[in-house]
Design a protein around this motif. Structure first.
Motif, PDB file in Angstrom:
ATOM      1  N   UNK A 180       0.879  -1.127  -0.012  1.00  0.00           N
ATOM      2  CA  UNK A 180      -0.037   0.085   0.061  1.00  0.00           C
ATOM      3  C   UNK A 180       0.746   1.222  -0.047  1.00  0.00           C
ATOM      4  N   UNK A 181       2.055   1.266   0.614  1.00  0.00           N
ATOM      5  CA  UNK A 181       2.862   2.391   0.656  1.00  0.00           C
ATOM      6  C   UNK A 181       3.796   2.466  -0.225  1.00  0.00           C
ATOM      7  N   UNK A 182       4.121   1.311  -1.000  1.00  0.00           N
ATOM      8  CA  UNK A 182       5.032   1.295  -1.841  1.00  0.00           C
ATOM      9  C   UNK A 182       6.495   0.946  -1.455  1.00  0.00           C
ATOM     10  N   UNK A 183       6.375   0.610  -0.366  1.00  0.00           N
ATOM     11  CA  UNK A 183       7.893   0.317   0.475  1.00  0.00           C
ATOM     12  C   UNK A 183       8.250  -1.150   0.162  1.00  0.00           C
ATOM     13  N   UNK A 184       7.383  -1.990  -0.611  1.00  0.00           N
ATOM     14  CA  UNK A 184       7.578  -3.197  -1.009  1.00  0.00           C
ATOM     15  C   UNK A 184       8.769  -3.353  -1.988  1.00  0.00           C
ATOM     16  N   UNK A 185       8.767  -2.104  -2.649  1.00  0.00           N
ATOM     17  CA  UNK A 185       9.967  -2.417  -3.638  1.00  0.00           C
ATOM     18  C   UNK A 185      11.294  -2.327  -3.238  1.00  0.00           C
ATOM     19  N   UNK A 186      11.487  -1.635  -1.834  1.00  0.00           N
ATOM     20  CA  UNK A 186      12.660  -1.436  -1.180  1.00  0.00           C
ATOM     21  C   UNK A 186      13.031  -3.014  -0.754  1.00  0.00           C
ATOM     22  N   UNK A 187      11.771  -3.806  -0.357  1.00  0.00           N
ATOM     23  CA  UNK A 187      12.020  -5.047   0.085  1.00  0.00           C
ATOM     24  C   UNK A 187      12.517  -5.942  -1.120  1.00  0.00           C
TER      25      UNK A 187
END
Length: 253
Positions: free
Chosen positions: A85-92
Motif C-alpha cells: 500500500x505504501x510502496x515500500x515493498x519495492x525496497x524489500x
C-alpha cells in the motif's frame, strides 16, 4: 540464508505490535472475555455440562481458537499488504532477501503474535473457570501449527488484496462464521445426523476438535484425523505461497 535480514523484518513486525498494544493484544483479550462472560455465564447457567465438562471450561478451547484464527489471518495479511500500500515493498524486493526469507519473516512474526495472544487468553480464562490441560505438548503443537497455517493464509490474502475492504473480507465473512459453526461453543454430537455430516466439511471443526482434545481428552473427531487435516491445510497454503513467489503474482502491484 540471510538471517540478518529475516531478523530485521521479524523484529520490525514485532515492534509494530508493541506500538499498537491496545489494538493487537488488549482488544482481542477483552473481546474474548466478553464472549466468555456471555456464553459462559448466560448460556452456561442453562447447560450444566458437556461430555462431563462444565460448559464454561468446555468453550475455552473454542474461544482461543477463534482468536487464534482471526488474529493470525489479520496480522499476516496486514503485515504484507501495508508495504504494498505504501510502496515500500519495492525496497524489500530490491534487497538481497529471497522470497522464502520474506515469507518466513512475516509469517513467523504473525504466528508469534497469535501464539502469545492465545496463551494470554488461556491465562485469562483461568481466572474465570478451573482449567486442565491433559496433553500440554499436543496443545502446544496444535497451537503452533494452527498459528503458522493461518498466518500463511493471511499472507496469501495480503498479497491478493488490493484494498482494505478485501483485506477484511475473508476474516469477517469466512473465518469467523466457520469458527462459530465449527463446534467452538458446542459439541457437534448435539446436531441432527444430517447436520453432523455437513459440519464435517467445515475445516475449522478439525482444528477445534483437536485443540479441545488436548485439554480434556474429548473430541468430535479423532485426534489423528484432526492432526492430519491441520497438516494438510498447512501443505496447501505452503504450495500456494510457493506458486505466488514463482509467478510473482501481485507482489509488485
Amino acid at each position: 540464508m540471510n538471517l540478518h535480514a529475516m531478523r530485521a523484518i521479524y523484529l520490525f513486525e514485532m515492534a509494530r505490535t508493541r506500538r499498537t498494544l491496545l489494538q493487537s493484544i488488549v482488544s482481542p483479550v477483552i473481546s474474548t472475555s466478553l464472549y466468555f462472560v456471555v456464553f459462559g455465564a448466560a448460556i452456561g447457567a442453562r447447560i450444566a455440562e458437556v461430555d462431563g465438562i462444565s460448559y464454561g471450561a468446555f468453550i475455552v478451547p473454542g474461544l482461543i481458537m477463534l482468536s487464534l484464527l482471526t488474529q493470525s489471518v489479520s496480522n499476516a495479511s496486514f503485515g504484507i499488504y501495508f508495504p504494498k500500500f505504501t510502496g515500500t515493498i519495492y525496497e524489500l524486493l530490491s534487497a538481497p532477501v529471497s522470497y522464502l526469507e520474506i515469507a518466513a519473516s512475516y509469517v513467523g512474526a504473525a504466528a508469534t503474535k497469535s501464539i502469545v495472544l492465545g496463551l494470554i487468553i488461556l491465562a485469562t480464562a483461568g481466572l474465570f473457570v478451573p482449567l486442565q490441560v491433559a496433553h500440554p505438548w499436543w496443545m502446544i503443537l496444535f497451537l503452533v501449527l494452527t498459528a503458522v497455517t493461518f498466518s500463511l493464509f493471511g499472507f496469501i490474502i495480503g498479497i491478493w488484496a488490493d484494498n482494505f475492504e478485501k483485506l477484511q473480507l475473508v476474516p469477517l465473512l469466512i473465518i469467523t462464521p466457520l469458527t462459530f459453526l465449527g463446534g467452538s461453543f458446542y459439541s457437534i454430537d448435539v446436531l441432527p445426523p444430517v447436520w453432523q455430516t455437513i459440519t464435517l466439511f467445515n475445516p475449522v471443526v478439525y482444528l477445534v476438535s483437536g485443540f479441545r482434545w488436548s485439554f480434556y481428552g474429548i473430541a468430535d473427531v479423532a485426534v489423528g484425523i484432526s492432526l492430519a487435516m491441520t497438516l494438510l491445510f498447512l501443505a496447501v497454503f505452503l504450495a500456494i505461497v510457493a506458486w505466488i513467489f514463482k509467478t510473482g503474482y501481485r507482489l509488485k502491484n
